[in-house]
Design a protein around this motif. Structure first.
Motif, PDB file in Angstrom:
ATOM      1  N   PRO A   1       0.667  -0.786  -0.058  1.00  0.00           N
ATOM      2  CA  PRO A   1      -0.104   0.374   0.192  1.00  0.00           C
ATOM      3  C   PRO A   1       0.618   0.884  -0.184  1.00  0.00           C
ATOM      4  CG  PRO A   1      -0.460  -1.702   1.683  1.00  0.00           C
ATOM      5  CD  PRO A   1       0.353  -1.906   0.949  1.00  0.00           C
ATOM      6  N   GLY A   2       0.756   2.371  -0.982  1.00  0.00           N
ATOM      7  CA  GLY A   2       2.015   3.548  -0.903  1.00  0.00           C
ATOM      8  C   GLY A   2       3.104   3.693  -1.999  1.00  0.00           C
ATOM      9  N   GLY A   3       2.491   1.737  -2.831  1.00  0.00           N
ATOM     10  CA  GLY A   3       3.812   1.411  -3.366  1.00  0.00           C
ATOM     11  C   GLY A   3       5.194   1.374  -3.272  1.00  0.00           C
ATOM     12  N   PHE A   4       6.239   0.539  -4.230  1.00  0.00           N
ATOM     13  CA  PHE A   4       7.515   1.016  -3.474  1.00  0.00           C
ATOM     14  C   PHE A   4       8.593   1.019  -4.797  1.00  0.00           C
ATOM     15  CE2 PHE A   4       5.587  -2.811  -6.525  1.00  0.00           C
ATOM     16  CZ  PHE A   4       6.389  -3.293  -7.501  1.00  0.00           C
ATOM     17  N   LEU A   5       7.546   1.721  -5.745  1.00  0.00           N
ATOM     18  CA  LEU A   5       9.095   2.249  -6.776  1.00  0.00           C
ATOM     19  C   LEU A   5       8.670   3.809  -5.734  1.00  0.00           C
ATOM     20  CD1 LEU A   5       7.928   2.082  -9.989  1.00  0.00           C
ATOM     21  CD2 LEU A   5       9.722   0.805  -8.956  1.00  0.00           C
ATOM     22  N   THR A   6      10.350   3.831  -6.273  1.00  0.00           N
ATOM     23  CA  THR A   6      10.595   4.972  -5.594  1.00  0.00           C
ATOM     24  C   THR A   6      11.165   6.530  -6.980  1.00  0.00           C
ATOM     25  OG1 THR A   6      13.210   4.641  -4.951  1.00  0.00           O
ATOM     26  CG2 THR A   6      10.723   4.915  -3.423  1.00  0.00           C
ATOM     27  N   ALA A   7      11.230   7.722  -6.558  1.00  0.00           N
ATOM     28  CA  ALA A   7      11.864   8.333  -7.901  1.00  0.00           C
ATOM     29  C   ALA A   7      13.074   7.646  -8.062  1.00  0.00           C
ATOM     30  CB  ALA A   7      11.243   9.886  -7.765  1.00  0.00           C
ATOM     31  N   ASP A   8      14.244   7.593  -7.110  1.00  0.00           N
ATOM     32  CA  ASP A   8      15.141   7.199  -7.596  1.00  0.00           C
ATOM     33  C   ASP A   8      15.985   6.276  -8.034  1.00  0.00           C
ATOM     34  OD1 ASP A   8      14.580   7.910  -5.039  1.00  0.00           O
ATOM     35  OD2 ASP A   8      16.446   6.463  -4.805  1.00  0.00           O
ATOM     36  N   MET A   9      14.979   5.111  -8.368  1.00  0.00           N
ATOM     37  CA  MET A   9      15.038   3.677  -8.846  1.00  0.00           C
ATOM     38  C   MET A   9      14.586   4.161 -10.572  1.00  0.00           C
ATOM     39  SD  MET A   9      12.537   1.212  -6.437  1.00  0.00           S
ATOM     40  CE  MET A   9      12.842   0.714  -5.000  1.00  0.00           C
TER      41      MET A   9
END
Lengths: 492, 506, 146
Positions: B205-213
């Motif tokens: 929930p809330g996602g596992f991808l981040t902007a630096d990936m």
């Protein structure tokens, strides 16, 4: 006793059967065939035992006749070719089993066909096992010579295709020998492991570069990789109907294995030009995937469609080599195993349809699933697997290939994988549409029985391929674990 | 509800059983279908549906309590396992799919027999397969498991679309495949990329991808590669045209496509991708959510206008679906807890209302063989119950209070207000009026008083096997509007899902 | 001049082998007659045999047969390439045999071994099978209609 000699016994068993097959056929028509079936079954059992040994105890090095290793011929069985040997002997067994339904009425031809089939299996098994580059040539030629004969047995078109294949195949063999000559001149050894060590030590980049210029076309021709595939479609189409599953499903994979052995096991990472060679291979694969699929779309003869689709599918394997990370290599080998059962299965099905109705025209496949539910089921499953719909084998090999390509930032390869699956979908759904939707055409049954849609010897291969496609898909993690035992540290 | 008697079956195995029960049913029907009496064949479908409902409902208490129910079965590929888990969002969809399977099955039996259809075995087998895949989608705990079920759903729907096996069916089958397979393969490529950059696949929930990936242009590209598969299935314009084409299939199939499984799977896929893979923050930062929201707004308005011009009842309903599904997509893309809850609840609400409408259209077709709205003058007098249910569902679709549609739309509007998006609010309200404008004429024509249409003299009310599920669905959509939490706590589950995404601490 | 001489003396044999190989390959590609193609194939194989034998050569070495006067390995040329090439000759013999028997079959079935004739006849053949298939289908249809 048996356990310590497994690698050579697996090859010897069909060879011995081939030698006595003709004699036995002279005594009784079916006796020779029975012996061949039995011998390949023995090989199958032993290859499974061998796979277990390799998984438990690591690679087996077997020196033939106990001659010391760099001088004598060595058989090297690691987990890669142990799996492939199981695949060969299983499909070989199924082919031999079902080939009896297509046998020639003349007893001599019948006996000869079985003899050559056994020889073909011998050659394939030998190519997979050997650890000696010249021995590889010998087995390659055994395979090719028996393949020429089997293709020539498929009628008058077959003879011409076989002759053309013979010319092209001999060029390939010659090119391979030149490659071997160059490497032998530089290292003075023919043993793969020994050669790899010597190449590691000195500065042999130029020799390796020159050799690979000969080896890529050589293996390319033998595995029918684009642009060396010209002989393949007509040869696969007109081959002796009973042997098509083996010829089209397995024969192209062994040169691919040999190519892997050269570029990753012998040349290895210290070869500075390997990247460029693999890039060339990648270009061939990319064009081959698109070209094969597009050509397959235009065929109305199902055998020809499948033959062109093989051009595309073999490129998946070379694409895995071109990417070269362990994951992608695992994908390539998974595809090798999976595709053998898919293509073999599809040819078993077309053989079954031919057996029952005497036709191979796609337009005669209308509503076939009602008359032959099992055949229709395998055709559908294999087609879905070719497209790469989960949870079939084709999806997972594509997954590892794409994952490897993503790891190397080769986005074009991923895009081509996607496009190629869609092109596959275009012609395989044509087949599925024909199977389930199109009105049945007026084809007459040649064989009918109340209980079964086909004779048992034709049903067994179909059922086994069905299970294998799903099984390889669902157990892919286990298979990749086994493959990784040999692939760890091999890749680029 | 108490499911203590089911305690012999461990909680974490129940999702798997719910998937397997319809899978087995599908296989059994396919193998046995032609050899046993059709009543037995339909018995398999119905008993599987009942077992599935029990299994799915028995998971609700655990989901409500927020317990971790996760089953890692085996490794599907190296590094990723075949995992099923229960979370509020999946639970909502699973409940809808399981409940409506029973209703549609009963209805299908009435329809297929009433209409004397061919190939019923294949139909029921493929139907069960679709439901198996849809349930798998709901409980899939990671992207790869999700994708497998997603593709199985794509393929299993194909035989349903081409059910009539004529040229038109083949053409729309090809169209369907072209849209879904292409988007599916692109989804596959995106999954590979996501796994390559993040090394994980588990929904969070809330996602596992981040902007630096994923740096900026890549984030947007991958976002649309992934969402593409969802919005093709959900029929967001300009990728909707397979959906009206698929209307050639029998009506229960349309009901399945539109209400139960397929388009909802698309909406659910969008939800998983936007909120459980990318997460609100990255979805907003890469600009994907806004773009998608505007696509949804465009679809809502345009599809309503197209729907008005269609005189074929099923085609009109198809475009209504296109619009309504975009509500869900819009609700997801507004990125607030309320709008997400509203979007999830709209999956429920729209399912019940649209299935009523389709069942009514099918009942009319089987009884009178009329497809066109203009031919239905005075039909209401002959089939008052059917048309009454149709009227109720129409009002519900428009979002009147005391119907399920109101609850969901109100929540989406709250969300839009909260997010400060007045244009979205205006769209939602305008579209409610438009829905009224394209659905009410049908009701008005049917209940026209002065005309006594000679066409309909010989007909009575529809077959009870069609009528009962139809009325039941209509009643349920009203009940869920008055008491959204009745029995299944679907609204609470939706709210929980919304909150868990936007405030992981809660 | 001396450079060329020494080059020819050292590597000239490789050059000749390469020319032989190229001749063979070119012949396979350009010849129209299948028999000639087969002969060219043999020429090509002979070229490779030469190549291997050159590798085994060394100055001052004698044939690898045990002689009473020479006990050291250095006094013999490398026997391995010869052994390998014996195998290769056997393989090429087999290939030629298969090729010849295929040629016999082609001549038997098509009445020619010229490539363009053959292509023309193959086309005729495929058209004929197409026609007979259609005829069969029509007959089937007619018998069904009756």
């Amino acid at each position: 006793m048996i356990e310590s000699n497994l690698p050579v016994l697996i090859i010897l068993s069909p060879l011995c059967a081939a030698l006595i097959c003709m004699l036995l056929t002279a005594i009784h028509r079916e006796l020779g065939r029975a012996v061949v079936v039995l011998a390949v079954l023995v090989s199958l059992v032993m290859s499974v035992m061998q796979l277990r040994l390799v998984i438990d105890g690591g690679p087996i090095h077997y020196a033939i006749g106990n001659y010391a290793v760099p001088y004598g011929i060595e058989l090297v069985i690691d987990s890669l070719n142990a799996l492939i040997i199981v695949m060969i002997s299983l499909i070989g067994f199924l082919t031999v089993l079902s080939a009896g339904n297509f046998s020639d009425r003349r007893p001599l031809v019948h006996g000869a066909a079985n003899t050559i089939l056994a020889l073909l299996i011998t050659g394939l098994l030998g190519m997979a096992s050997t650890g000696d580059v010249f021995n590889l040539y010998v087995f390659l030629e055994i395979t090719s010579l028996s393949a020429y004969c089997l293709i020539a047995l498929g009628g008058s078109r077959g003879v011409v295709s076989a002759y053309r294949y013979l010319l092209v195949g001999t060029i390939a063999a010659t090119l391979y020998l030149i490659g071997v000559a160059l490497l032998y001149g530089a290292t003075g050894t023919l043993n793969m492991g020994d050669m790899a060590e010597i190449l590691d030590k000195g500065d042999h980049d130029n020799v390796m570069l020159l050799a690979s210029c000969f080896l890529i076309p050589a293996f390319g021709i033998k595995m029918a990789l684009f642009p060396f595939h010209g002989w393949q479609p007509s040869a696969y189409t007109h081959a002796e109907p009973g042997t098509r599953p083996l010829i089209s499903g397995v024969m192209g994979k062994l040169p691919a294995l040999a190519m892997f052995r050269y570029f990753y096991c012998i040349f290895g990472t210290d070869f500075v030009y390997v990247k460029y060679m693999m890039a060339v291979l990648g270009v061939f694969s990319v064009i081959g995937m698109l070209y094969g699929s597009i050509m397959a779309m235009w065929q109305s003869d199902i055998r020809k469609m499948l033959a062109y689709s093989s051009v595309a599918q073999i490129s998946y394997i070379s694409l895995g080599f071109a990417v070269g990370t362990p994951v992608a290599l695992a994908g390539a080998f998974l595809h090798m195993l999976g595709h053998a059962f898919m293509k073999g299965g599809l040819f078993f099905c077309t053989g079954a349809v031919r057996f029952k109705y005497g036709t191979a025209d796609l337009n005669d496949f209308g509503r076939l699933y009602k008359k032959m539910p099992l055949t229709g089921g395998l055709l559908t499953l294999a087609a879905l697997s070719m497209i790469g719909i989960p949870p079939t084998a084709g999806f997972f090999s594509k997954w590892y290939l794409a994952l490897g390509a993503a790891g190397q930032h080769e986005w074009i390869y991923i895009a081509v994988l996607v496009i190629s699956s869609l092109l596959n979908a275009a012609y395989f759904f044509k087949l599925i549409e024909k199977l389930f939707i199109q009105k049945s055409s007026g084809i007459r049954e040649r064989w009918s029985s109340r209980e079964l849609e086909l004779p048992v010897t034709l049903l067994v291969p179909i059922v086994v391929c069905f299970i294998a496609i799903l099984g390889i898909g669902l157990c892919n993690a286990w298979i990749v674990d086994v493959l990784m035992m040999s692939l760890e540290g091999v890749g680029l | 509800m108490s499911f203590n008697w089911l305690s012999w079956l461990p909680l974490e195995y129940r999702p798997l059983c719910a998937v397997l029960v319809s899978l087995c049913a599908s296989g059994l029907i396919y193998v046995l279908g032609e050899h046993v009496h059709r009543n037995l064949r339909e018995g398999i479908t119905l008993s599987a549906a009942v077992i599935k409902i029990i299994l799915v409902y028995s998971l609700i208490p655990a989901a409500l309590a927020g317990n971790e129910v996760k089953l890692e079965l085996f490794r599907i590929v190296k590094g990723v396992s075949f995992a099923l888990s229960v979370d509020p969002a999946g639970m909502v969809f699973a409940c809808v799919a399981a409940t409506l399977w029973l209703l549609t099955s009963v209805y299908s039996i009435g329809y297929m027999r009433g209409h004397g259809e061919e190939n019923q075995t294949g139909y029921f087998a493929a139907f069960a397969m679709c439901l198996s895949a849809a349930t798998g989608l709901c409980f899939a705990a990671n992207l790869l498991t999700f994708f497998i079920f997603f593709e199985v759903l794509t393929v299993a729907t194909y035989p349903l679309v081409v059910h009539y096996r004529d040229d038109e069916a083949v053409a729309s089958g090809r169209k369907y495949l072209a849209y879904t397979l292409i988007s599916g393969q692109i989804f596959f490529a995106a999954i590979v990329i996501v796994y390559a950059v993040s090394g994980t696949m588990d929904f969070k929930p809330g996602g596992f991808l981040t902007a630096d990936m994923l740096p900026m242009p890549w984030a947007l590209i991958v976002f649309f590669m992934m969402v593409g598969a969802g919005i093709v299935k959900a029929g967001v314009m300009p990728l909707h045209s397979w959906l009206p084409a698929a209307m050639v299939a029998p009506t229960p199939v349309s009901a399945l496509l539109h209400a139960v499984a397929v388009v909802k799977a698309g909406a659910f896929c969008t939800l998983r991708v936007v909120l459980y893979v990318f997460g609100p923050e990255l979805a907003k930062d890469c600009g994907g959510a806004q773009l998608l929201a505007w696509m949804a707004v465009f679809t809502i308005i345009v599809s309503s206008f197209i729907a008005m011009r269609k005189t074929n009842l099923k085609a009109r309903l198809a475009f209504s679906t296109v619009g309504q599904l975009s509500y869900i997509v819009l609700g997801i893309c507004i990125l607030t807890p309320f709008s997400t809850a509203g979007a999830l609840y709209h999956i429920v609400a729209h399912a019940f209302m649209k299935i009523t409408l389709f069942m009514a259209a099918g009942a009319i077709f089987v009884t009178t063989h009329k497809k066109d709205i203009t031919e239905m003058v005075g039909l209401g007098r002959r089939m008052p119950v059917t048309m009454g249910a149709f009227a109720a569902a129409s009002i519900g679709i428009a979002g009147f209070p005391f119907f399920a549609g109101f609850v969901s739309k109100a929540n989406i509007i709250f969300g839009a207000v909260e997010a400060g998006q007045p244009l979205f609010v205006a769209t939602l309200i305008a579209s409610a009026l438009l829905a009224l404008a394209y659905l009410m004429p049908v009701v008005l024509i049917a209940f026209k008083k002065e005309v006594d249409n000679p066409d309909f003299r010989e007909f009575g009310e529809a077959n009870p096997r069609m009528l009962v599920p139809l009325v039941l669905a209509a009643v349920l959509s009203a009940v869920l509007g008055i008491a959204p939490n009745l029995g299944l706590h679907l609204f609470d589950l939706s709210l929980m899902a919304g909150n868990s995404i936007f405030d992981p601490l809660m | 001049m001396t450079m060329i001489n020494s080059f020819l003396a050292e590597k000239g044999i490789y050059l000749l082998t390469f020319i032989l190989l190229a001749l063979g390959v070119a012949g396979i590609i350009t010849c129209n007659n299948y028999m000639k193609k087969l002969i060219c194939m043999n020429i090509m194989q002979v070229a490779v045999i030469f190549l291997f034998l050159c590798l085994g050569q060394k100055r001052g070495g004698t044939i690898p047969v045990a002689l009473s006067g020479a006990a050291e390995a250095a006094e013999y040329i490398n026997p391995l390439p010869h052994g390998l090439m014996l195998t290769a000759i056997v393989v090429s013999l087999g290939t030629t045999a298969v090729g010849l028997s295929l040629l016999l079959r082609i001549k038997e079935k098509y009445g020619t071994i010229e490539e363009d004739d053959l292509l023309y006849r193959e086309k005729l053949l495929s058209m004929e099978t197409q026609r007979t298939r259609e005829k069969l289908k029509k007959q089937d249809q007619q018998s069904k209609d009756k």
